[in-house]
Design a protein around this motif. Structure first.
Motif, PDB file in Angstrom:
ATOM      1  N   ASP A 295       0.819  -1.224   0.000  1.00 17.91           N
ATOM      2  CA  ASP A 295       0.000   0.000   0.000  1.00 17.91           C
ATOM      3  C   ASP A 295       0.849   1.270   0.000  1.00 17.91           C
ATOM      4  N   ARG A 296       1.853   1.287  -0.840  1.00 25.51           N
ATOM      5  CA  ARG A 296       2.670   2.500  -0.918  1.00 25.51           C
ATOM      6  C   ARG A 296       2.674   3.098  -2.323  1.00 25.51           C
ATOM      7  N   GLY A 297       1.709   2.713  -3.152  1.00 24.39           N
ATOM      8  CA  GLY A 297       1.502   3.375  -4.432  1.00 24.39           C
ATOM      9  C   GLY A 297       2.360   2.886  -5.574  1.00 24.39           C
ATOM     10  N   THR A 298       3.194   1.853  -5.349  1.00 16.77           N
ATOM     11  CA  THR A 298       4.000   1.312  -6.445  1.00 16.77           C
ATOM     12  C   THR A 298       3.481  -0.068  -6.825  1.00 16.77           C
ATOM     13  N   ALA A 299       4.216  -0.762  -7.675  1.00 17.15           N
ATOM     14  CA  ALA A 299       3.731  -2.021  -8.250  1.00 17.15           C
ATOM     15  C   ALA A 299       3.896  -3.183  -7.277  1.00 17.15           C
TER      16      ALA A 299
ATOM     17  N   ALA B 224      -6.081  -6.579 -11.779  1.00 22.14           N
ATOM     18  CA  ALA B 224      -6.256  -5.126 -11.779  1.00 22.14           C
ATOM     19  C   ALA B 224      -4.906  -4.399 -11.848  1.00 22.14           C
ATOM     20  N   ARG B 225      -3.844  -5.049 -11.392  1.00 20.13           N
ATOM     21  CA  ARG B 225      -2.516  -4.404 -11.360  1.00 20.13           C
ATOM     22  C   ARG B 225      -1.561  -4.964 -12.403  1.00 20.13           C
ATOM     23  N   LYS B 226      -2.041  -5.872 -13.250  1.00 22.17           N
ATOM     24  CA  LYS B 226      -1.165  -6.565 -14.182  1.00 22.17           C
ATOM     25  C   LYS B 226      -0.445  -5.602 -15.128  1.00 22.17           C
TER      26      LYS B 226
END
Length: 385
Positions: free
Chosen positions: A118-122, A131-133
């Motif tokens: 949860d720090r905004g990176t991948a 959703a993040r692929k």
């Protein structure tokens, strides 16, 4: 994890109802008939539905049940002396004599990996992989942590598209090897009523030890997927498209921290004792799921039984309340009922037991013994010493 080619790891008979009532109109076969897919499924000659297909089946059933309410978050449960009062965020309330908690499990994040979540990176749990692929595939290196079916599916998916994107792929696990799911028939008998009874009677330390030792029996990788991964490696090697990939077993994540461009992992090879580190742009945590007691039960906590380790003390009929027969749980009882708890095919059996406990009679026949083997010492072989 609704990947296009992903299937269930259990046959289609493990649907919502068939193992309790094969004549039910809510069966997977009934869904196929009504959707016009029954003959194609028959000709396909595979017992294992596509996961997207099973998702559509569940939606089909839910849409036809007027009692199902979506979009309501439970905020609290109280007992008014006569009944339970369930309150939701829409200011609705429901009075009921009994509760069944089927809220499922939540993504598990191991403590060493929390600093990079949860720090905004991948960085993502496998639950949010699709959703993040696209974000992951923009990184120079992607690392997958975990060794179960989800980790393997994500690895295969990313490896198949690696030549088009050019990223490096790392897959690491603390396990000594990439365990395939054991699917032999005598092992499958461990998802049986009699094994559940045997497991519940064991001391708590023994049950917890078995929970660790038996993970690969239902959280391993399907044999077909293991072969597909190897074949894909070979194909890319022959065609010259790679693979730029590293597979690491016996590797434990000791710490993680955000760095410029991604994350840095402090690792330990548990067999050699050698520490090392890995910098990665993308990070997928295929670290599984765990039951989390919901805050909305705080108002009735005094009515729930807990074991010495703060978990639900689940009875044979899946009840957890101090009086018995009022509050039941689903898929929160692995520590008492063993690997029966998350098994999809045993869902109708669990429901049949709960319905019988509520009504005082078997609405659906409940199997007492299905296994060839005996768990524990059988009575006819016991003798005094």
């Amino acid at each position: 994890m609704l990947l296009d080619d992903a299937t269930l790891q259990v046959p289609f008979l493990a649907d919502l109802v068939t193992m309790a009532d094969p004549t039910s109109r809510w069966s997977f076969l009934s869904y196929l008939k009504q959707s016009g897919h029954l003959y194609p499924f028959y000709i396909r000659e595979s017992f294992y539905p596509l996961r997207k297909e099973y998702d559509d089946y569940c939606r089909w059933a839910a849409e036809r049940l007027p009692s199902v309410r979506f979009g309501q978050r439970v905020t609290g449960v109280e007992h008014d002396g006569t009944a339970y009062v369930v309150r939701t965020d829409g200011d609705a309330s429901y009075r009921t004599r009994r509760l069944v908690l089927g809220i499922g499990t939540s993504p598990r994040i191991p403590d060493p990996l929390r600093p990079v979540v949860d720090r905004g990176t991948a960085v993502t749990h496998s639950a949010d992989y699709l959703a993040r692929k696209a974000e992951l595939q923009r990184q120079e290196r992607i690392t997958i942590v975990g060794s179960g079916q989800s980790a393997a599916e994500i690895y295969h998916d990313l490896l198949s598209e690696a030549p088009a994107h050019g990223y490096e792929l790392v897959w690491l696990t603390r396990s000594p090897r990439f365990f395939p799911m054991e699917y032999t028939k005598l092992t499958l008998e461990m998802t049986s009523p009699e094994y559940g009874d045997y497991h519940r009677a064991l001391p708590i330390d023994t049950r917890d030890r078995l929970a660790r030792e038996q993970r690969h029996l239902f959280k391993g990788i399907s044999g077909d997927l293991v072969d597909a991964i190897f074949d894909l490696h070979y194909q890319q090697r022959v065609t010259g498209d790679g693979p730029r990939t590293t597979l690491l077993t016996n590797t434990e994540v000791r710490a993680a921290r955000p760095v410029a461009g991604g994350s840095e992992l402090d690792l330990l090879h548990v067999e050699t004792g050698e520490p090392f580190s890995l910098a990665t742009g993308g990070l997928v945590l295929a670290t599984g799921y765990a039951p989390t007691p919901p805050a909305f039960l705080d108002g009735v906590r005094d009515r729930i039984r807990y074991d010495a380790r703060g978990r639900y003390d689940v009875a044979a009929d899946y009840s957890v309340d101090v009086h018995g027969g009022e509050i039941f749980v689903q898929n929160a009882e692995e520590h008492t009922h063993s690997l029966l708890a998350p098994d999809l095919g045993m869902g109708p059996y669990r429901n049949s037991v709960i319905v019988a406990a509520m009504l005082g009679r078997e609405v659906y026949p409940i199997e007492k013994r299905i296994a060839v083997q005996t768990f524990g010492v059988p009575d006819h072989l016991k003798r005094a010493i």
